[in-house]
Write a protein that holds these residues in place. Structure first.
Motif, short mmCIF file in Angstrom:
data_model
loop_
_atom_site.label_atom_id
_atom_site.label_comp_id
_atom_site.label_asym_id
_atom_site.label_seq_id
_atom_site.Cartn_x
_atom_site.Cartn_y
_atom_site.Cartn_z
N TYR A 35 0.85 -1.19 0.00
CA TYR A 35 0.00 0.00 0.00
C TYR A 35 0.89 1.23 0.00
O TYR A 35 1.82 1.32 0.80
CB TYR A 35 -0.89 0.05 1.25
CG TYR A 35 -1.96 -1.01 1.25
CD1 TYR A 35 -3.27 -0.70 0.91
CD2 TYR A 35 -1.67 -2.32 1.60
CE1 TYR A 35 -4.26 -1.67 0.92
CE2 TYR A 35 -2.65 -3.30 1.61
CZ TYR A 35 -3.94 -2.96 1.27
OH TYR A 35 -4.92 -3.92 1.28
N THR A 37 1.23 4.94 1.03
CA THR A 37 0.57 5.69 2.09
C THR A 37 1.27 7.02 2.33
O THR A 37 2.49 7.13 2.16
CB THR A 37 0.58 4.89 3.40
OG1 THR A 37 1.92 4.74 3.87
CG2 THR A 37 -0.01 3.50 3.21
N VAL A 128 -5.12 -1.41 7.80
CA VAL A 128 -5.70 -1.83 6.53
C VAL A 128 -4.95 -3.02 5.93
O VAL A 128 -5.57 -4.03 5.57
CB VAL A 128 -5.80 -0.64 5.54
CG1 VAL A 128 -6.17 -1.11 4.14
CG2 VAL A 128 -6.81 0.38 6.06
N ARG A 150 -13.64 1.82 11.89
CA ARG A 150 -14.90 2.57 11.78
C ARG A 150 -14.78 3.97 12.38
O ARG A 150 -15.66 4.80 12.16
CB ARG A 150 -16.02 1.80 12.47
CG ARG A 150 -16.41 0.57 11.69
CD ARG A 150 -17.67 -0.07 12.27
NE ARG A 150 -17.99 -1.26 11.50
CZ ARG A 150 -18.00 -2.49 12.00
NH1 ARG A 150 -17.74 -2.70 13.27
NH2 ARG A 150 -18.28 -3.52 11.22
N ALA A 155 -11.03 6.03 9.31
CA ALA A 155 -11.69 5.75 8.03
C ALA A 155 -11.23 6.73 6.96
O ALA A 155 -10.98 6.35 5.81
CB ALA A 155 -13.21 5.79 8.19
N ALA A 156 -11.09 8.00 7.33
CA ALA A 156 -10.59 9.01 6.38
C ALA A 156 -9.15 8.71 5.99
O ALA A 156 -8.79 8.79 4.81
CB ALA A 156 -10.70 10.41 6.99
N ASP A 157 -8.33 8.33 6.96
CA ASP A 157 -6.94 7.96 6.66
C ASP A 157 -6.89 6.74 5.74
O ASP A 157 -6.05 6.68 4.83
CB ASP A 157 -6.16 7.67 7.94
CG ASP A 157 -5.81 8.91 8.73
OD1 ASP A 157 -6.00 10.03 8.21
OD2 ASP A 157 -5.34 8.76 9.88
N ALA A 158 -7.75 5.77 6.00
CA ALA A 158 -7.76 4.54 5.20
C ALA A 158 -8.04 4.84 3.73
O ALA A 158 -7.50 4.18 2.84
CB ALA A 158 -8.78 3.55 5.75
N ARG A 159 -8.84 5.86 3.47
CA ARG A 159 -9.16 6.22 2.08
C ARG A 159 -7.96 6.83 1.35
O ARG A 159 -7.97 6.91 0.13
CB ARG A 159 -10.36 7.16 2.04
CG ARG A 159 -11.67 6.45 2.35
CD ARG A 159 -12.89 7.33 2.09
NE ARG A 159 -12.99 8.45 3.00
CZ ARG A 159 -13.56 8.41 4.20
NH1 ARG A 159 -14.09 7.29 4.64
NH2 ARG A 159 -13.62 9.49 4.95
N THR A 160 -6.92 7.22 2.07
CA THR A 160 -5.73 7.80 1.42
C THR A 160 -4.74 6.72 0.99
O THR A 160 -3.78 7.02 0.29
CB THR A 160 -5.01 8.81 2.34
OG1 THR A 160 -4.44 8.12 3.45
CG2 THR A 160 -5.96 9.90 2.81
N ARG A 162 -3.31 3.61 -1.09
CA ARG A 162 -3.48 3.12 -2.47
C ARG A 162 -2.83 1.75 -2.58
O ARG A 162 -1.62 1.61 -2.42
CB ARG A 162 -2.83 4.11 -3.44
CG ARG A 162 -3.10 3.79 -4.90
CD ARG A 162 -2.70 4.95 -5.79
NE ARG A 162 -1.28 5.22 -5.76
CZ ARG A 162 -0.45 4.92 -6.76
NH1 ARG A 162 -0.89 4.35 -7.86
NH2 ARG A 162 0.84 5.19 -6.65
N ARG A 163 -3.64 0.73 -2.89
CA ARG A 163 -3.14 -0.64 -3.01
C ARG A 163 -2.38 -0.78 -4.33
O ARG A 163 -2.88 -0.42 -5.39
CB ARG A 163 -4.32 -1.60 -2.99
CG ARG A 163 -3.91 -3.04 -3.05
CD ARG A 163 -5.13 -3.92 -3.13
NE ARG A 163 -5.09 -4.82 -1.98
CZ ARG A 163 -6.14 -5.39 -1.47
NH1 ARG A 163 -7.33 -5.19 -1.95
NH2 ARG A 163 -6.00 -6.20 -0.45
#
Length: 171
Positions: A35, A37, A128, A150, A155-160, A162-163
């Motif tokens: 990922y 990050t 993640v 959750r 959750a906002a950090d997780a959206r940043t 990139r796999r």
């Protein structure tokens, strides 16, 4: 004696090569995809490549895992800068959690090692990738990873994140 969850990151040099070499040395049973990050704790540095892995060795203690993690960092050329705690690095290997052969979690609060990792539950770049290889992942004393993610900030950090796909290594 132990099963461990490790989080690895690199943001200097050939990030993928550093992670691949560490994975080969650590001989995990499961490895997440890579990922990309954003940096954590110090924004003035390049993005990281992060992975999580689960490893098991009935003959290793948590301290043995720490020594092996430090050996991997040294082999990659890591030099610690005490003035920049969360600064860039060629390789960082953290033990997130460890369990005895019986399944009991290992709790440790020594000068060299704190288990579970004291900040893992705040870091999407740890949670993640770990959740991707263990849907039942849980940090002892903190709860299930899926529940931790959750939290609106996580959750906002997780959206940043990139796999980027998996590593090619001989395991």
């Amino acid at each position: 004696m132990t099963t461990v969850v490790l989080s690895l990151g690199a943001n200097l040099g050939d990030r993928r090569a550093a992670l691949t070499a560490a994975v080969a040395s650590l001989k995990p049973v499961k490895v997440s995809d890579v990922y990309e990050t954003p940096p954590w704790g110090d924004d003035d540095q390049p993005t990281y490549y992060n992975i999580a892995m689960i490893a098991h060795d009935p003959d290793r203690t948590a301290t043995d895992w720490l020594e092996l993690a430090n050996d991997c960092e040294r082999a990659a050329g890591r030099v610690r800068d005490p003035a920049r705690r969360f600064g860039p690095r060629v390789l960082d290997v953290d033990i997130i959690a460890a369990w005895q052969e019986s399944g009991e979690p290992i709790f440790c609060g020594s000068e060299k090692l704190t288990l579970p990792h004291p900040r893992a539950h705040h870091r999407a770049f740890v949670l993640v990738p770990w959740l991707s290889i263990d849907p039942e992942a849980a940090i002892p004393g903190r709860g299930r990873v899926r529940d931790l993610l959750r939290d609106p900030n996580l959750a906002a950090d997780a959206r940043t994140l990139r796999r980027l796909g998996g590593l090619e290594y001989v395991g």
